[in-house]
Write a protein that holds these residues in place. Structure first.
Motif, short mmCIF file in Angstrom:
data_model
loop_
_atom_site.label_atom_id
_atom_site.label_comp_id
_atom_site.label_asym_id
_atom_site.label_seq_id
_atom_site.Cartn_x
_atom_site.Cartn_y
_atom_site.Cartn_z
N VAL A 1 57.08 -22.68 25.39
CA VAL A 1 58.28 -22.52 26.19
C VAL A 1 57.89 -21.65 27.38
O VAL A 1 57.12 -20.71 27.22
CB VAL A 1 59.36 -21.78 25.34
N ASN A 2 58.38 -21.98 28.57
CA ASN A 2 58.11 -21.13 29.72
C ASN A 2 59.38 -20.82 30.48
O ASN A 2 60.34 -21.59 30.41
CB ASN A 2 57.08 -21.76 30.66
N ARG B 1 54.33 -22.47 38.47
CA ARG B 1 53.57 -21.65 37.54
C ARG B 1 53.95 -21.94 36.10
O ARG B 1 53.12 -21.95 35.20
CB ARG B 1 53.84 -20.18 37.90
N ALA B 2 55.26 -22.17 35.88
CA ALA B 2 55.74 -22.45 34.53
C ALA B 2 55.43 -23.89 34.13
O ALA B 2 54.99 -24.15 33.01
CB ALA B 2 57.24 -22.18 34.45
N MET C 1 48.45 -11.79 44.06
CA MET C 1 47.70 -13.06 43.96
C MET C 1 48.27 -14.09 44.91
O MET C 1 49.46 -14.09 45.20
CB MET C 1 47.83 -13.62 42.54
N VAL D 1 44.32 -17.57 31.71
CA VAL D 1 44.35 -16.60 30.61
C VAL D 1 44.11 -17.26 29.26
O VAL D 1 43.83 -16.57 28.28
CB VAL D 1 45.66 -15.79 30.54
N VAL D 2 44.25 -18.58 29.17
CA VAL D 2 43.92 -19.23 27.91
C VAL D 2 42.59 -19.98 28.03
O VAL D 2 42.31 -20.92 27.27
CB VAL D 2 45.04 -20.18 27.42
N LYS D 3 41.78 -19.57 28.99
CA LYS D 3 40.41 -20.05 29.12
C LYS D 3 40.31 -21.56 29.31
O LYS D 3 39.44 -22.21 28.74
CB LYS D 3 39.55 -19.63 27.90
N PRO E 1 56.11 -14.22 22.77
CA PRO E 1 56.30 -15.15 23.89
C PRO E 1 55.04 -15.88 24.33
O PRO E 1 55.11 -17.01 24.78
CB PRO E 1 56.84 -14.27 25.03
N ASN E 2 53.86 -15.24 24.19
CA ASN E 2 52.66 -15.90 24.69
C ASN E 2 52.18 -17.02 23.77
O ASN E 2 51.25 -17.73 24.12
CB ASN E 2 51.54 -14.88 24.94
N TYR F 1 47.28 -18.82 36.93
CA TYR F 1 47.21 -17.69 35.99
C TYR F 1 47.37 -18.13 34.54
O TYR F 1 46.56 -17.78 33.67
CB TYR F 1 48.26 -16.65 36.35
N GLY F 2 48.44 -18.90 34.28
CA GLY F 2 48.75 -19.28 32.90
C GLY F 2 47.65 -20.12 32.27
O GLY F 2 47.47 -20.10 31.05
N LYS G 1 53.22 -12.47 29.98
CA LYS G 1 53.18 -12.82 28.56
C LYS G 1 53.75 -14.21 28.34
O LYS G 1 53.25 -14.98 27.53
CB LYS G 1 54.00 -11.81 27.76
N ASP G 2 54.79 -14.54 29.08
CA ASP G 2 55.39 -15.87 28.97
C ASP G 2 54.37 -16.95 29.29
O ASP G 2 54.40 -18.03 28.72
CB ASP G 2 56.59 -15.95 29.93
N LEU G 3 53.43 -16.64 30.19
CA LEU G 3 52.43 -17.63 30.59
C LEU G 3 51.24 -17.67 29.65
O LEU G 3 50.30 -18.43 29.87
CB LEU G 3 51.96 -17.33 32.02
N LYS H 1 51.95 -25.33 32.77
CA LYS H 1 51.58 -25.12 31.38
C LYS H 1 52.09 -26.25 30.48
O LYS H 1 51.85 -26.23 29.27
CB LYS H 1 52.18 -23.79 30.88
N VAL I 1 57.00 -13.32 40.77
CA VAL I 1 55.73 -13.87 41.25
C VAL I 1 54.75 -12.71 41.44
O VAL I 1 55.13 -11.67 41.96
CB VAL I 1 55.97 -14.61 42.59
N PHE I 2 53.51 -12.85 40.99
CA PHE I 2 52.55 -11.74 41.05
C PHE I 2 52.19 -11.44 42.50
O PHE I 2 51.61 -12.28 43.19
CB PHE I 2 51.29 -12.08 40.25
#
Lengths: 367, 170
Positions: free
Chosen positions: A81-82, A150-151, A94, A106-108, A76-77, A102-103, B70-72, A154, A90-91
């Motif tokens: 697709v999100n 959040r989705a 945070m 995590v991919v810098k 999935p990562n 976040y999204g 993980k989805d993100l 991305k 929701v976290f």
């Protein structure tokens, strides 16, 4: 719509959980920029199919292609697709800003880009005043917007939504239905929702796939699905209907003859678009309640008419559902629009009434 | 995994002593390493308590948060670090405090596994008491009790479900 390649192509996908076949040899193409709905009762496989699109389940057979590339085995990562989860997920530790960021973090993604994209997403979902709040300080509807922002930040090719409106109250639900449709149009990407609520699917989607027992029963535009269902299951699942059992008695030109118990011999125009009507055998004859007209006298030309007595009236303000007991003993339901303003309805319980409808409004249902 | 909780301490003490003797654990090591066999024994008996506490915390975790991470775009390790660990932190700290309390107070297992070159406070108190109960013994015991009480209260506080425990659900 031009014939561009489908954004999602599901080919012969099957998924089993032990002895249960959750998704049974499903094939489906979804076009770019569609608002697509997977509709069906609980256990029909729609959520499993969605999770396979997101990458949380792997199919036991078949392939899934996204944007033209085979992504069946991709985790999935790494998919474009999100997903917005049913519980929003929701976290909790945070803030809204950090959740949306976040999204990207995590991919810098570089910090300046993170800042601008997150602000854009927060504005698009009307969360600007709440950027520094924590999820436990937000309402359910607000948490859903956080999940959406959040989705969408991305920039996925496809956004998946799992029962997006089920946790909202009725008023908020209707407002959110329209908002999601507008959002999809503004963002310009494909949305796929999973729902068991036919009203959600009918009002939001361009195309709907109705599922039952792991299989797709019909894929069509909402109006097609409602007025031209291809089976008893779809006709019954979407909207309400009055169903009579009959037998095919013959064919005369473009009219199908059906013998119906309690009504008699009917000649029904063969509607374009439905699968070929049966030559013989048992059929279901159905008419939707809003197509039924109530009058004090019968005998209207070119209409199927039945006589009965009003048994019950359910008043909904804008409409009234009238339940008529026919001479044969069964109940027919008719939906009337309350067009004129009046404190009393023109019809009362216990009155004699004639119900009629146009033969062209009849649904001929086989399986 | 819960075995060390169930087994009597004296059995564990004797078993550990026999184990270290059998594999020929070196004695006479410089200071931190001389505590190594005591350390290993303490880890062995406190580990199940910590595991039970952290596992209890984990039960309330909404797994959809992992899926969302993980989805993100996050990998397994990033998800563990940014999402799961912050959630587990109260449980881990509570577990650490319990392990500290058990370890600090332990006498029987330590008595059997300590050599002549390493000693802990409870074992020292025991040897002091053999001669006579001097005020030093009372003072040492009081300090021990106070530290233990503070640690236990802190651990209990951390374990209590807080308002911020919502799993972020709707």
């Amino acid at each position: 719509m031009d014939q561009a390649a489908p954004i999602i192509s599901i080919q012969n996908v099957t998924k089993r959980f032990g002895p249960v076949i959750a998704v049974d040899d499903v094939a489906l193409d979804i076009q770019p920029n569609e608002f697509f709905a997977l509709l069906g009762p609980s256990g029909c496989g729609k959520t499993t199919l969605l999770r396979m699109l997101a990458g949380f389940e792997m199919p036991d057979a078949g392939t899934i292609a996204i944007g033209g590339q085979d992504m069946t085995e991709v985790p999935p990562n790494r998919r474009p697709v999100n997903m917005v989860f049913q519980s929003y997920a929701v976290f909790p530790h945070m803030s809204v800003f950090d959740n949306v960021a976040y999204g990207l973090r995590v991919v810098k993604t570089p910090t300046s880009e993170v800042d601008s994209r997150v602000r854009e997403a927060i504005e698009m979902t009307q969360l600007s005043d709440l950027a520094n709040r924590k999820p436990d300080q937000l309402s359910g509807g607000q948490r859903q917007r956080v999940a959406l922002a959040r989705a969408l930040v991305k920039r996925p090719k496809v956004l998946l939504l799992d029962e997006p409106l089920s946790a909202l109250d009725a008023k908020l639900r209707e407002a959110m239905q329209l908002e999601l449709v507008n959002l999809q149009r503004n963002v310009g990407i494909t949305f796929i929702i999973v729902t068991h609520d036919q009203n959600e699917a009918l009002s939001m989607a361009n195309r709907i796939a109705v599922m039952e027992g792991g299989q797709i029963r019909q894929i069509a535009r909402p109006s097609e699905l409602y007025e031209f269902p291809n089976s008893r299951f779809v006709a019954d699942f979407i909207g309400k209907m009055n169903l009579f059992e009959g037998r095919v008695s013959g064919r005369q030109g473009d009219k199908l003859g059906v013998e119906v118990a309690g009504i008699g011999q009917l000649w029904l125009p063969v509607a374009a678009g439905i699968p070929a009507p049966p030559e013989a055998g048992a059929v279901g004859i159905a008419v939707r309640p809003e197509k039924v007209r109530l009058r004090r006298q019968g005998g209207e030309a070119n209409r199927i008419g039945l006589h009965g007595r009003v048994n019950q009236i359910a008043y909904y303000g804008d409409t009234s559902h009238v339940f008529v007991t026919l001479e044969s003993g069964r109940t027919l339901s008719a939906n009337l629009q309350n067009e004129a303003r009046s404190a009393t309805l023109g019809i009362a319980v216990g009155e004699d009434v004639w119900c009629s409808w146009d033969p062209g409004d009849v649904l001929v249902l086989t399986n | 995994m819960a075995l060390p909780i169930v087994i009597p301490e004296i059995c564990m003490g004797v078993a550990m002593m026999a184990f270290f003797a059998r594999i020929g654990w070196p004695s006479g090591l410089p200071w931190p390493l001389s505590l190594s066999n005591i350390t290993i024994a303490h880890i062995a008996f406190s580990f199940p308590f910590v595991a039970v506490i952290v596992r209890g915390r984990l039960v309330g975790f909404n797994r959809e948060l992992e899926d969302a991470s993980k989805d993100l775009g996050a990998g397994e390790w990033q998800t563990m670090r940014h999402i799961v660990m912050p959630y587990l932190r109260p449980g881990i700290v509570a577990g650490a405090l319990i392990a500290f309390t058990l370890s600090l107070d332990d006498f029987i297992i330590t008595f059997f596994t300590s050599g002549p070159d390493a000693i802990t406070l409870p074992v020292k108190i025991f040897s002091m008491v053999r001669f006579s109960v001097t005020p030093e013994v009372n003072a040492a015991s009081t300090v021990l009790i106070i530290i233990t009480v503070i640690a236990t209260v802190a651990a209990t506080r951390l374990q209590a479900p807080s308002r911020q425990d919502s799993s972020g659900g709707g």
